[in-house]
Design an enzyme around this catalytic site. Structure first.
Site, PDB file in Angstrom:
ATOM      1  N   ASP A   1       0.777  -1.243   0.000  1.00  0.00           N
ATOM      2  CA  ASP A   1       0.000   0.000   0.000  1.00  0.00           C
ATOM      3  C   ASP A   1       0.810   1.296   0.000  1.00  0.00           C
ATOM      4  O   ASP A   1       0.630   2.150  -0.840  1.00  0.00           O
ATOM      5  CB  ASP A   1      -0.906   0.036   1.233  1.00  0.00           C
ATOM      6  CG  ASP A   1      -1.696  -1.252   1.402  1.00  0.00           C
ATOM      7  OD1 ASP A   1      -1.686  -2.091   0.485  1.00  0.00           O
ATOM      8  OD2 ASP A   1      -2.332  -1.419   2.457  1.00  0.00           O
TER       9      ASP A   1
ATOM     10  N   GLU B   1       2.603  -9.920  11.488  1.00  0.00           N
ATOM     11  CA  GLU B   1       2.278  -9.447  10.144  1.00  0.00           C
ATOM     12  C   GLU B   1       3.558  -9.033   9.405  1.00  0.00           C
ATOM     13  O   GLU B   1       3.754  -9.348   8.236  1.00  0.00           O
ATOM     14  CB  GLU B   1       1.331  -8.255  10.287  1.00  0.00           C
ATOM     15  CG  GLU B   1       0.795  -7.678   9.007  1.00  0.00           C
ATOM     16  CD  GLU B   1      -0.135  -6.503   9.286  1.00  0.00           C
ATOM     17  OE1 GLU B   1      -0.345  -6.154  10.472  1.00  0.00           O
ATOM     18  OE2 GLU B   1      -0.641  -5.914   8.303  1.00  0.00           O
TER      19      GLU B   1
HETATM   20  C1  9WN Z   1      -5.811  -2.760   2.287  1.00  0.00           C
HETATM   21  C2  9WN Z   1      -4.769  -7.887   4.275  1.00  0.00           C
HETATM   22  C3  9WN Z   1      -4.172  -6.744   3.490  1.00  0.00           C
HETATM   23  C4  9WN Z   1      -3.026  -7.198   2.557  1.00  0.00           C
HETATM   24  C5  9WN Z   1      -2.244  -6.032   1.974  1.00  0.00           C
HETATM   25  C6  9WN Z   1      -1.820  -5.114   3.110  1.00  0.00           C
HETATM   26  C7  9WN Z   1      -3.033  -4.648   3.900  1.00  0.00           C
HETATM   27  C8  9WN Z   1      -5.142  -3.410   3.491  1.00  0.00           C
HETATM   28  C9  9WN Z   1      -5.040  -2.424   4.645  1.00  0.00           C
HETATM   29  O1  9WN Z   1      -3.722  -5.764   4.427  1.00  0.00           O
HETATM   30  O2  9WN Z   1      -3.853  -3.868   3.047  1.00  0.00           O
HETATM   31  O3  9WN Z   1      -6.067  -3.748   1.316  1.00  0.00           O
HETATM   32  O4  9WN Z   1      -6.085  -2.159   5.265  1.00  0.00           O
HETATM   33  O5  9WN Z   1      -3.959  -1.906   4.938  1.00  0.00           O
HETATM   34  O6  9WN Z   1      -1.097  -4.037   2.633  1.00  0.00           O
HETATM   35  O7  9WN Z   1      -1.147  -6.504   1.245  1.00  0.00           O
HETATM   36  O8  9WN Z   1      -3.540  -7.972   1.521  1.00  0.00           O
HETATM   37  O9  9WN Z   1      -3.758  -8.593   4.932  1.00  0.00           O
END
Ligand code: 9WN
Length: 446
Positions: A181, A416
């Site tokens: 992100d 994570e």
């Molecule tokens: C937005 C779920 C997801 C991962 C992404 C990570 C994070 C979300 C967030 O979490 O993104 O999609 O709310 O930050 O960056 O890679 O799939 O684990």
């Protein structure tokens, strides 16, 4: 909140580590899918489910197939696989931005249940193939038969609707589509997205209630994330005229490497189920050629994202640049250059690694060891790079990376992400893809 990162866990035997990973996955299982994290991400995420299925295949094979099947049930009529599938049983506000912001059910071709309108890197065909190899008969083959048309439609969507520049590569319309992100890779194109941090006063961010705000994207990042979602949503998530309507249009090396790897995997799946692998092989070749032609930068010896709006390569040297190594047909010249980049002080890959693989160039001025994708170490990226090192004849480096990743989880638990210097656990403490991929790494001794 500015909590200091702490070491938790400390698994002294591989058996105990493996058991901890299984317990984490079991605790995150939710009727037909695994949530990435009960607190931070309580719905189903697209590329998470793929990584999770790879790990589940070792210990809960039937769940591996259910994980992928439930995700693909939310596939849109145009073939897009949404990056979030919302669980209707959860309360409003369980995640931000929730269904009320995406309003997917107003869009043409969306499924009946609520989803986002974005996609994530298409690592699912690879996941299905690896799950099959781990758990082949008889359920595995049936599952491949069922998934194959959906996986083909996923690729078709990307080829037909997202090749904005007409160069054979897929364009992402939002940093969330990259999966990384707030990577520094996106700083330049994001700076051009008009938004003000103050708009966030109207919303309640869910992430900062569960994680340290100093580790997460900023309010200005979020204001821009929402502005891009609004632009896409106002056009009904329609991909015609993306160049006119979307403020963020980028060709990402990781997304496109996954797109190419998917065709390689589909060729193998096709052969297993009696379909024709030929067209997949041909498309895989074309994608690798396009990637090299459009995203490889001979000056830096790595792959860089291309800002399609600005018509230029983006300069930040993030770990995204290493990921085309997963393409088995990457030419030797580029593969060798990526190995040099991986071994450099920027990323420190070695047969005996003294620190984890960071998500960003650790020598860069904007390297941030605590902030999400701007420095911390993530298991899914290390897992992909390790596969690439194996594919290109570097078993010693691949083993160094494998040991480093296992060491991280053994030291800190299924976090994570991890501090790129100390290895301390950060973010969610019970994160599913970390658990799944450590199981795969433990099983995959070279
Ligand atoms: C937005 C779920 C997801 C991962 C992404 C990570 C994070 C979300 C967030 O979490 O993104 O999609 O709310 O930050 O960056 O890679 O799939 O684990």
């Amino acid at each position: 909140m500015t909590a200091a990162p702490t070491r938790t866990g400390g698994f002294t035997t591989l058996g105990a580590l493996s058991q901890h990973a299984v317990t984490t996955l079991d605790a995150n299982w939710e009727h037909d899918h695994t949530v990435p994290s009960r607190t931070l991400y309580p719905h189903q995420w697209s590329w998470d489910s793929a990584f999770i299925a790879i790990g589940l295949a070792h210990v809960r094979p039937e769940r591996a197939w259910r994980e992928l099947a439930s995700l693909f049930r939310a596939q849109w009529a145009d073939g897009r696989v949404p990056h979030i599938v919302f669980n209707p049983a959860l309360r409003v506000g369980a995640y931000f931005p929730g269904p009320e912001l995406w309003r997917s059910t107003d869009a043409q071709g969306a499924p009946a249940g609520h989803t986002s309108g974005l996609v994530q890197p298409p690592v699912h065909a690879l996941a299905a193939l690896l799950a099959y190899r781990r758990a082949p008969e008889p359920v595995g083959l049936t599952a491949l038969h069922q998934l194959y048309p959906a996986l083909v439609a996923q690729q078709r969507y990307l080829a037909d609707r997202r090749d904005v520049a007409g160069d054979g590569l897929v364009c992402i319309v939002h940093p969330w589509e990259s999966g990384l992100d707030n990577s520094p890779a996106w700083d330049d194109p994001m700076a051009a997205v008009p938004a003000e941090a103050a708009v966030m006063r109207a919303y309640r961010r869910h992430d900062t209630a569960h994680a340290d705000a100093a580790h997460r994207p900023t309010d200005l990042d979020y204001a821009r994330y929402l502005a891009i979602v609004a632009a896409y949503r106002e056009h009904g998530y329609d991909d015609r005229d993306l160049a006119d309507n979307q403020p963020f249009l980028v060709e990402c090396p990781l997304f496109n490497a996954a797109y190419g790897a998917a065709e390689h995997a589909l060729a193998e799946i096709a052969a297993l189920i009696g379909a024709d692998p030929g067209p997949h092989r041909a498309r895989a070749t074309q994608i690798t050629e396009a990637l090299v032609r459009r995203l490889y930068d001979p000056a830096t010896g790595t792959f860089q994202p291309r800002d399609v709006r600005a018509g230029r390569l983006l300069g930040a040297r993030t770990v995204l640049g290493l990921t085309p190594l997963i393409l088995p047909d990457l030419p030797t010249r580029q593969a060798d250059a990526l190995v040099v980049e991986a071994r450099s002080a920027r990323f420190g890959v070695a047969a005996r690694m003294d620190r984890p693989l960071p998500s960003h160039d650790r020598t860069a001025a904007d390297f941030e060891p605590l902030r999400y994708w701007r420095g911390p170490s993530w298991l899914n990226i290390g897992w992909l790079v390790r596969r690439g090192l194996l594919a290109h004849g570097h078993p010693d480096l691949a083993e160094g990376l494998r040991q480093s990743m296992i060491g991280l989880v053994a030291g800190a638990g299924c976090h994570e992400y991890f501090h790129p210097d100390t290895g301390a656990g950060l973010g969610s403490a019970a994160f599913s893809w970390t658990a799944a991929l450590v199981l795969d790494l433990l099983a995959d001794e070279e």
